[in-house]
Design an enzyme around this catalytic site. Structure first.
Site, PDB file in Angstrom:
ATOM      1  N   SER A 253       0.892  -1.085  -0.065  1.00 43.92           N
ATOM      2  CA  SER A 253      -0.156  -0.061  -0.150  1.00 43.92           C
ATOM      3  C   SER A 253       0.874   1.177   0.058  1.00 43.92           C
ATOM      4  O   SER A 253       0.398   2.476  -0.588  1.00 43.92           O
ATOM      5  CB  SER A 253      -0.964   0.016   1.113  1.00 43.92           C
TER       6      SER A 253
ATOM      7  N   HIS B 248      -5.008  -3.366  -3.039  1.00 43.86           N
ATOM      8  CA  HIS B 248      -4.519  -2.308  -4.090  1.00 43.86           C
ATOM      9  C   HIS B 248      -4.349  -3.151  -5.527  1.00 43.86           C
ATOM     10  O   HIS B 248      -3.969  -2.177  -6.350  1.00 43.86           O
ATOM     11  CB  HIS B 248      -3.187  -1.662  -3.672  1.00 43.86           C
TER      12      HIS B 248
ATOM     13  N   LYS C  42     -11.693   0.927  -2.065  1.00 44.83           N
ATOM     14  CA  LYS C  42     -10.365   1.469  -3.135  1.00 44.83           C
ATOM     15  C   LYS C  42     -10.981   1.594  -4.490  1.00 44.83           C
ATOM     16  O   LYS C  42     -11.807   2.321  -4.770  1.00 44.83           O
ATOM     17  CB  LYS C  42      -9.293   0.849  -2.662  1.00 44.83           C
TER      18      LYS C  42
HETATM   19  C1  LIG Z   1      -6.796   0.278   2.873  1.00 46.26           C
HETATM   20  C2  LIG Z   1      -6.323  -1.252   3.211  1.00 46.26           C
HETATM   21  C3  LIG Z   1      -7.046  -2.082   4.100  1.00 46.26           C
HETATM   22  C4  LIG Z   1      -8.147  -1.758   4.945  1.00 46.26           C
HETATM   23  O1  LIG Z   1      -9.385  -1.532   4.063  1.00 46.26           O
HETATM   24  P1  LIG Z   1     -10.497  -0.613   4.390  1.00 46.26           P
HETATM   25  O2  LIG Z   1     -11.635  -0.939   3.670  1.00 46.26           O
HETATM   26  O3  LIG Z   1     -10.108   0.894   4.162  1.00 46.26           O
HETATM   27  O4  LIG Z   1     -10.858  -0.803   5.858  1.00 46.26           O
HETATM   28  C5  LIG Z   1      -6.571  -3.219   4.321  1.00 46.26           C
HETATM   29  N1  LIG Z   1      -5.471  -3.709   3.659  1.00 46.26           N
HETATM   30  C6  LIG Z   1      -4.599  -2.989   2.998  1.00 46.26           C
HETATM   31  C7  LIG Z   1      -3.516  -3.255   2.331  1.00 46.26           C
HETATM   32  C8  LIG Z   1      -5.105  -1.542   2.665  1.00 46.26           C
HETATM   33  O5  LIG Z   1      -4.304  -0.874   1.859  1.00 46.26           O
END
Ligand SMILES: *Cc1c(COP(=O)(O)O)cnc(C)c1O
Length: 391
Positions: free
Chosen positions: A181, A209, A240
């Site tokens: 991330s 991602h 995302k």
């Molecule tokens: C953003 C993220 C999460 C958490 O997801 P949310 O839906 O924002 O709670 C988990 N793992 C990774 C690698 C992330 O980047």
């Protein structure tokens, strides 16, 4: 007590590690409004520009008309509504797994899933750059936690040998991300699968991602690389590239049934709003369509442009092999990262400084994300500004 926290806050400020909320008075998108100013937004994970897409909006509005706003109860009580069921079957079909289960966020997905998979005396082996949700899930499980250096297969192998020797008969879980991330680089998935098979370990892969970005129809790396049967637990988020919110696990029918029985963040929390589930379903449908694939290819056009234009400095030499929509621009020093971010904001670019503890001390950076909805000239002018200000 108040003094205690005030002092600690002051100490954070002194080290440029304090954090503040910023009010955004517009919808998310390539341009957002902050304190009455329009800023070009290079900070969002809305890679495909879906958060404000009419397909998702209409799906959510229609679901509110039919189901109301809240889910009213946890999934096992009376919170499982038709949008949740439809979303889960669409996710499983899209990813090519037997089944899927949704949680209220990606964070709670990790927090509920890891402790359901391993417990005291089992072993979790976690990549050093894994997201906080995976670390917290591993800690909560009570299993023995060992961290291996980022993408270091040799160290992982020696941890596996150690676990097999010292914890014979116990479960071993390897946890990593397909796209990291804060660095935007990839895990060596094939080699990880080879290791996990050799040692009889389980593999959990967070595709937060990668979904929507990597592979045909944005199905992520496990599906793209034909590893659906080898990656035991595929995690992802709906928040995302999919433009909604919530998290999911895809895997075997047995795994999903087990999580329904043992995933505490699933069992003891009210279901995600049916309207949000309906919006996420619209996103999955869009990604599965020809138009969705076109949008994903447009994102890659922007990624390639950024890769070409983002200036290189001594700390950013490795960046050339961009393999995702995330571009770290390492400043090193926390204060330097903050100042660069502020200077960019004066020129109307929103690019946050990412600092400890999100990344290691002294590895502070700008985290630049490109999306399919950016325009070429926005990417060009950002890169020019970084060249000018970041030298
Ligand atoms: C953003 C993220 C999460 C958490 O997801 P949310 O839906 O924002 O709670 C988990 N793992 C990774 C690698 C992330 O980047």
């Amino acid at each position: 007590m108040r003094d205690l926290f005030a002092e600690q806050l002051e100490a954070l400020r002194a080290r440029s590690l304090d954090r503040h909320l910023r009010e955004i008075s517009s919808a998310q998108g390539p341009e957002i409004e902050v304190a009455g100013r329009r800023l070009i937004n290079f900070s969002s994970n809305d890679y495909l520009g879906l958060v404000n897409d009419s397909r998702l909006r209409e799906a959510a509005i229609a679901a509110i008309g039919e189901f109301g706003v809240g889910a009213g109860a946890s999934r096992l009580i009376s919170g499982t509504q038709s949008p949740h069921v439809r979303l889960e079957s669409a996710l499983a079909k899209w990813k090519g797994t037997e089944a899927a289960l949704c949680f209220s966020s990606g964070y709670t997905t990790a927090l509920g899933t890891i402790p359901a998979l391993v417990t005291k005396n089992d072993v979790v082996l976690l990549d050093k750059l894994c997201h906080a949700s995976l670390i917290d899930g591993a800690k909560l499980s009570g299993a023995i936690l060992r961290i291996f250096p980022h993408n270091h297969l040799g160290k992982l192998e020696s941890h596996l040998e150690w676990a097999q020797r010292e914890h014979a008969g116990k479960r071993i879980l390897i946890v990593t991300e397909s796209i990291f991330s804060m660095d935007g680089d990839r895990a060596p998935l094939r080699e990880l699968v080879e290791l996990k098979k050799r040692f009889g370990a389980l593999l959990m892969l967070d595709e937060a991602h990668a979904v929507g970005v990597i592979g045909r129809n944005g199905r992520g790396r496990a599906a793209e690389e034909n590893l659906n049967h080898d990656v035991d637990v595929q995690m992802g988020t709906l928040s995302k590239a999919l433009g909604a919110s919530g998290g999911y696990i895809c895997g075997s029918r047995i795994l999903i049934e087990w999580l329904v029985n043992r995933g505490r963040s699933f069992i003891y929390s009210t279901a995600q709003s049916p309207a949000i589930a309906a919006a996420a379903l619209a996103a999955v449908d869009f990604l599965s369509s020809a138009e969705g694939e076109e949008r994903r290819l447009l994102l890659w056009k922007q990624i390639n442009l950024m890769r070409e234009l983002l200036p290189v400095n001594a700390m950013n030499k490795k960046r050339g092999d961009a393999s995702s929509a995330i571009f770290p621009w390492i400043a090193g020093d926390e204060q330097a990262a903050l100042e660069l971010s502020r200077a960019l904001q004066k020129e109307r670019f929103l690019v946050p400084a990412i600092r400890y503890p999100t990344v290691a001390r002294g590895a502070a950076r700008l985290r630049i994300t490109v999306t399919a909805s950016h325009e070429e000239n926005q990417i060009r002018s950002l890169c020019q500004a970084i060249k000018r200000l970041g030298a």
